[in-house]
Design an enzyme around this catalytic site. Structure first.
Site, short mmCIF file in Angstrom:
data_model
loop_
_atom_site.label_atom_id
_atom_site.label_comp_id
_atom_site.label_asym_id
_atom_site.label_seq_id
_atom_site.Cartn_x
_atom_site.Cartn_y
_atom_site.Cartn_z
N ARG A 26 -82.70 52.42 33.69
CA ARG A 26 -83.46 53.41 32.92
C ARG A 26 -83.11 54.77 33.91
NH1 ARG A 26 -85.48 48.66 31.41
NH2 ARG A 26 -86.84 48.67 29.84
N SER A 165 -91.47 43.04 23.20
CA SER A 165 -90.08 43.53 23.98
C SER A 165 -90.15 44.78 24.45
CB SER A 165 -89.13 43.30 22.82
OG SER A 165 -87.68 43.92 23.31
N ASP A 313 -88.37 36.72 32.06
CA ASP A 313 -86.86 36.66 32.49
C ASP A 313 -86.91 35.29 33.81
OD1 ASP A 313 -85.68 38.34 31.17
OD2 ASP A 313 -85.53 39.84 32.67
N ARG A 344 -82.27 29.75 26.36
CA ARG A 344 -82.77 29.25 27.89
C ARG A 344 -83.56 28.13 27.41
NH1 ARG A 344 -83.38 34.91 30.92
NH2 ARG A 344 -81.22 35.14 31.31
N ARG A 385 -78.96 33.73 35.04
CA ARG A 385 -80.32 33.21 35.46
C ARG A 385 -80.54 31.45 35.54
NH1 ARG A 385 -82.62 37.87 36.64
NH2 ARG A 385 -82.37 39.54 34.97
C1 S3P Z 1 -85.64 43.99 29.56
C2 S3P Z 1 -86.61 43.68 29.05
C3 S3P Z 1 -86.73 42.06 28.68
C4 S3P Z 1 -85.90 41.17 29.85
C5 S3P Z 1 -84.65 42.00 29.86
C6 S3P Z 1 -85.05 43.25 30.57
C7 S3P Z 1 -85.72 45.72 29.97
O1 S3P Z 1 -86.09 41.83 27.27
O2 S3P Z 1 -85.96 40.01 29.25
O3 S3P Z 1 -84.09 41.09 30.93
O4 S3P Z 1 -85.04 46.16 30.86
O5 S3P Z 1 -86.37 46.23 29.05
P1 S3P Z 1 -87.13 42.09 25.89
O6 S3P Z 1 -87.54 43.46 25.96
O7 S3P Z 1 -85.93 41.43 24.95
O8 S3P Z 1 -88.03 41.04 26.07
#
Ligand code: S3P
Length: 439
Positions: A26, A165, A313, A344, A385
């Site tokens: 980000r 998400s 995660d 997973r 992971r």
């Molecule tokens: C993330 C959001 C999650 C996470 C990923 C990183 C992010 O995914 O599993 O490792 O940086 O916004 P989802 O938004 O698909 O849950």
């Protein structure tokens, strides 16, 4: 590359782990479309974030990296990106692909986003659908990468996401920076809010409610200094190894403890883990603490489904914790794990069974019957992971554990092997297939 981990006694120590992956992505992306300079301290120089960095340079952003964890981004402003002359490679990173889809949907040019084998089979329709509602033109391979994005003028949207998400929420917010009107995202559960925190620190006004974000479209961003916490998702492997050990105490400093990420701590504590937090402070807009972890006797629990999105995660870590705990642990509402870097639920169940642990799998859950790891050869299915969770668990196996396919560890935790070695773990890297004796 593969790992061989021998049963090991863990040493007590104080250490740190690399910077947060989500926040590093980000900082690069928002810094690039901000006006002015963004200095990033504690950047994660892992392969995923470096793919994002390269993609932004391909679009004309000047980004310097004077040291691995120090990055200087000279923001070009929202309309300063250049049309890429080649496809943009997102590597293994779902975050990069989905956030770039949002950021590029409202540009005045077209772009193509590619991913590696794992990313190429992950669902992108979850971002394509809301972005199309905003007026985007995106072509995909039947909902999977590659994505061809033709920049269009975007408009307002109220999107009730069917999936919890942060990537979907963030893609819509990034697109919203280019939209006329207001964007609203309503989520079925709380997800990580790093995008919202960083947007606010860059001067963007947001309305934030329980599982809901509202943003006036078209706002500009101003570059800032960003200090990135250590990644709790990487710390989780060190936490796991420490908890499982016989008598160790490990302090991990400067770890991000944003409440939208700390589900793993709550769940492990409910299983009997001794983890305490001190030295609470803020790095930029993110809460941080030092974590002290002491070896603990874990017991099985029914994991609260409300914690799933807050620990999304960390399920490979939690599966191993459950496998080594006394009694039975029940996981429900974890169907999203099937569309991560690997499936997973399936990859963990496969590896745990090899190591002698009984696992009952269901479409969106699992029941794990705690026992002791034997030894053997498990496959990571190219998932960073999975590889690291098995490596942490293997420290208390009865026999050596061979973990196949560990290259992807560099996507999120460069220095993982050195970190475990510094704690006394007998881990080596080996090329090629396991010998007959290792199988
Ligand atoms: C993330 C959001 C999650 C996470 C990923 C990183 C992010 O995914 O599993 O490792 O940086 O916004 P989802 O938004 O698909 O849950």
């Amino acid at each position: 590359m593969n790992f061989v981990v021998e049963p090991s006694a863990l040493k007590s120590d104080t250490l740190s782990v690399p910077g947060d992956k989500s926040i590093s992505h980000r900082a690069l992306m928002l810094g690039s479309i901000a006006v002015g300079r963004t200095r990033i301290h504690g950047f994660l120089a892992g392969e995923d974030c470096l793919a994002t960095l390269t993609a932004l340079r391909t679009m004309g952003v000047s980004i310097e990296q004077p040291a691995a964890a120090e990055v200087i981004v000279d923001g070009v402003g929202k309309h300063g990106l250049r049309a890429p002359e080649v496809p943009l490679h997102m590597g293994n990173s779902g975050t990069a692909m989905r956030l770039f889809a949002g950021m590029l949907a409202g540009q005045a040019f077209s772009a193509e986003l590619l991913g590696d084998e794992s990313l190429s089979s992950r669902p992108m329709d979850r971002v394509i659908k809301p972005l199309k509602m905003m007026g985007a033109e995106i072509h995909s391979n039947d909902g999977n990468p590659p994505l061809q994005i033709k920049g269009r003028q975007l408009s307002s949207v109220l999107y009730r996401s069917p999936v919890a998400s942060a990537q979907v929420k963030s893609a819509i917010l990034l697109a919203g920076l280019y939209a006329n009107g207001e964007v609203t995202v309503v989520e079925p559960a709380i997800t990580r809010d790093h995008t919202e925190r960083m947007l606010r620190s860059m001067g963007v006004e947001l309305g934030i409610g329980e599982s809901q974000v509202i943003m006036r479209g078209g706002q500009d961003l101003a570059g800032v200094d960003v200090r990135i916490p250590a990644d709790l998702s990487s710390a989780a492997f060190v936490i796991l190894a420490t908890l499982l050990a016989t008598d160790a105490e490990v302090k991990i400093t400067g770890v991000g403890v944003n409440p939208s990420r700390t589900g793993v701590l709550d769940i492990l504590q409910a299983m009997g883990a001794d983890i305490s937090l001190d030295n609470a402070q803020y790095y930029s807009e993110e809460p941080v603490a030092d974590l002290t972890v002491r070896s603990s006797k874990l017991h099985g629990i029914d994991i609260d489904p409300d914690k799933v999105s807050l620990a999304i995660d960390e399920f490979p870590v939690l599966f191993v914790a459950a496998a080594c705990a006394e009694g039975r642990t029940t996981f429900t509402g974890i169907g999203e794990l099937r569309v991560k870097e690997s499936d997973r639920i399936a990859t963990m169940a496969e590896g745990l069974k090899v190591l002698g642990v009984a696992v009952d799998e269901s479409p969106d859950g699992a029941v794990i019957h705690g026992s002791k790891f034997s030894g053997g050869s498990v496959r990571s299915h190219g998932d960073h992971r999975i590889a690291m969770a098995f490596a942490a668990g293997a420290t208390i196996a009865r026999m050596p554990v061979y973990i196949e396919g560990t290259d992807a560890v560099n996507t999120s935790f460069p220095g993982f092997v050195a970190c475990l070695k510094s704690l006394g773990v007998n881990i080596t890297e080996q090329q090629g297939s396991p010998s007959a004796a290792q199988l």
